[in-house]
Design an enzyme around this catalytic site. Structure first.
Site, PDB file in Angstrom:
ATOM      1  CE  LYS A   1      -3.887   1.967   2.963  1.00 37.49           C
ATOM      2  NZ  LYS A   1      -4.875   1.661   4.027  1.00 37.49           N
TER       3      LYS A   1
ATOM      4  CB  SER B   1      -7.621   3.984   3.411  1.00 31.98           C
ATOM      5  OG  SER B   1      -6.675   3.463   4.173  1.00 31.98           O
TER       6      SER B   1
ATOM      7  CB  SER C   1      -8.136   1.377   6.164  1.00 35.27           C
ATOM      8  OG  SER C   1      -8.608   2.849   6.203  1.00 35.27           O
TER       9      SER C   1
END
Length: 469
Positions: free
Chosen positions: A81, A156, A180
Site C-alpha cells: 500500500k 483506504s 481500512s
C-alpha cells in the site's frame, strides 16, 4: 444500484496463478510446478488486464523479484500500500499536495512482510492519507470495484482489495486506522483481518501518537491465507505481551458465546441487506452449536465526535509536518476531506486532552460488552458499497461527513481499543449481487478464536468469487 451499466472485471485465467490462493500458489512453487518468475510475470499481465480498476499506483514492470527468501509465501506476487515505505519507491500517501521522494529503506512492517517470501510488484492506491472509506480523488480517476465498476472498492486499502478480488494477485498489504482493512474487504468480497494492537510490527508514525489506531495486515480471498500470514508474521516477531496464535488451520470444536449487534453503538441503523447478512450469519453460528445472543455496547455518547476530532488532529499534524513527506508540500492542496477535518480540528484543538482521555476509556465499555462472551458479531458497514462519487472528496465537506458517518459506524471502536476483528464476505445484495461483509470482533489477543470461527463460517457457506458472477 448505480445508474452506470454494470461491468464486472476480473483477471482469472488459465495461467500459472489459476485460481490459487496464496497458500496454494506457494505450494505449487515449492513443488516446482510454477516458478517465482513465471508467477510474477503472469501477475503483471493480470494487473494490465484489470487496468480499468485504477488500483495500481506504482508498477514494477518488468517485475523485479525483490521479495524475501524462503517463507510461507515464497514467490507469491503481491503489492504494498502506498502509505508504507518500500526502499527505492516513492511513498505518495494518495495525496496531490506534494511530490514524494524515493524511500531510503523499508518500513519495519515491510521487512516483516518480506520475511514471508512474497515478491513485491509495486504499490497500490489509497485515498489521501487514508482518511476516506472510499478510494476516490478530486482530480484523478477513482479505484473501482471489480464486482461493479460503478461502485466504490472501499478505503483506504481500496487498491489492494480491488486487485485481490479481481484475481490480479492472491493477497496484498493493507492497513487499518478506522476500518481500512475491513471496509474494502467488505466492499470487494474478501477476508480482512485487523490484528490486535502490537500483534504485527508497529507503524512508526501511529505508535508515537497518544492513541495508536493503525494496524497492518493483508486482504485475502481465503481464511487460510489470512491465518498463514499471521502465523508467518508471528514467526518473524512475536509480541510476548500477547498470547501466541500459531498456525490456525480450521475450526475448533469449542462452543463459543457470541453476542450480536445490528444497529451501531452511535445509533446508526444498518440497511436491509446488511441486516439480513448479520442475522443470517447469527443463524449459521447457532446451527454450528454456538450460543448467540443480542448484546449492547454502551459507548460514551461523544465517541463519534471524539474520533472525528482525533482524526482531524491527524490531518492537522500532516498539514504542519508534510514537508517531511516530500517536496513542495502545500497543505492548501490537500483534498476537501483532509481540509475539512483539519479546519474542524482547529476550532476544537483545546478539547484534545479530554478527547484522548475519553477515547482511552472506550476499552472499559468494550470490556463490559464482552463480559461473558468470546466474540461479537456486527455489520462491517451500515450500508452496502455506494456508487462512485457519493463519497468523493469533491463533495462539500458537511455533506460528505454526514454520508461517511451514516456508513462507517462499527469499525473504529476496534482501532481505538486495539482489539482484533475480521471482515468476512457472508452475503450479497438482493438487487445487484454486490458483496456484503459481516464483522467478528474479539478481546485483545483473540485472533485464534476469530480465525477458527471464520474457518467454520467459510466451510459452512463458501465465499463467492467475482469470477462466478
Amino acid at each position: 444500484m448505480s445508474d452506470e451499466k454494470r461491468n464486472t472485471v476480473h483477471a482469472f485465467r488459465d495461467d500459472s496463478l489459476g485460481e490459487y490462493d496464496a497458500v496454494g500458489l506457494a505450494e505449487a512453487i515449492r513443488r516446482r510446478e510454477v516458478s517465482p518468475a513465471e508467477a510474477a510475470g503472469d501477475a503483471v499481465a493480470r494487473l494490465r488486464a484489470v487496468a480499468e480498476l485504477n488500483a495500481v499506483q506504482i508498477p514494477l514492470d518488468p517485475p523485479e523479484l525483490r521479495g524475501g527468501t524462503g517463507g510461507v509465501f515464497a514467490g507469491v506476487p503481491t503489492l504494498i500500500k502506498d502509505n508504507t515505505d518500500y526502499a527505492g519507491l516513492p511513498t505518495g500517501h494518495g495525496s496531490a499536495a506534494f511530490s514524494p521522494r524515493p524511500a531510503r529503506r523499508h518500513a519495519p512492517f515491510v521487512r516483516q512482510f518480506l520475511s514471508t517470501g512474497v515478491t513485491v510488484l509495486g504499490k497500490t492506491r489509497l485515498p489521501e492519507f487514508g482518511f476516506s472509506p472510499a478510494t476516490e480523488y478530486e482530480d484523478a480517476e477513482p479505484v473501482r470495484n471489480p464486482w461493479h465498476t460503478g461502485h466504490s472498492a472501499g478505503g483506504s486499502s481500496g487498491g489492494a482489495a480491488a486487485l485481490v478480488a479481481a484475481g490480479a494477485v492472491p493477497l496484498a498489504h493493507a492497513n487499518d486506522g478506522g476500518g481500512s482493512i475491513r471496509i474494502p474487504a467488505a466492499c470487494c468480497g474478501l477476508v480482512g483481518l485487523k490484528p490486535t494492537r502490537g500483534r504485527v510490527v508497529g507503524n512508526d508514525q501511529s505508535r508515537r501518537l497518544p492513541v495508536d489506531l493503525v494496524a497492518d495486515g493483508v486482504v485475502t480471498r481465503t481464511v487460510r491465507d489470512s491465518a498463514a500470514f499471521l502465523a508467518a508474521a508471528e514467526r518473524y516477531r512475536r509480541n510476548p505481551k500477547l498470547p501466541p496464535v500459531g498456525l490456525v488451520e480450521g475450526p475448533s470444536g469449542r462452543r463459543l458465546r457470541v453476542g450480536f449487534l445490528l444497529d451501531s453503538p452511535n445509533g446508526v441503523r444498518c440497511d436491509d441487506d446488511t441486516r439480513a447478512a448479520v442475522t443470517d450469519t447469527a443463524a449459521v453460528l447457532r446451527g454450528l452449536g454456538h450460543d448467540v445472543t443480542p448484546v449492547g455496547m454502551d459507548l460514551d455518547p461523544r465517541f463519534t465526535e471524539d474520533f472525528l476530532t482525533y482524526w482531524g488532529m491527524l490531518s492537522f499534524l500532516l498539514g504542519a509536518t508534510g514537508r517531511t513527506l516530500g517536496d513542495g508540500f502545500d497543505r492548501h492542496r490537500m483534498d476537501g476531506l483532509s481540509r475539512g477535518l483539519r479546519e474542524e480540528y482547529v476550532k476544537r484543538w483545546r478539547d484534545t486532552p479530554g478527547v484522548v482521555r475519553r477515547l482511552r476509556r472506550t476499552r472499559e465499555a468494550y470490556a463490559a460488552a464482552f463480559r461473558g462472551l468470546d466474540l461479537v458479531l456486527t455489520p462491517v458497514l451500515a450500508h452496502t458499497t455506494p456508487p462512485i462519487g457519493r463519497l468523493s472528496p469533491a463533495v462539500p465537506y458537511p455533506v460528505l461527513l454526514e454520508r461517511i458517518l451514516a456508513y462507517v459506524a462499527y469499525t473504529p471502536v476496534d482501532n481505538v481499543v486495539g482489539t482484533p476483528s475480521i471482515s468476512l464476505p457472508s452475503a450479497r445484495t438482493t438487487s445487484d449481487g454486490l458483496p456484503v461483509g459481516v464483522l467478528l470482533s474479539g478481546r485483545p489477543g483473540a485472533e485464534r478464536t476469530l480465525l477458527e470461527a471464520a474457518f467454520a463460517l467459510e466451510a459452512e457457506r463458501p465465499f463467492r468469487r467475482v469470477q462466478d458472477v
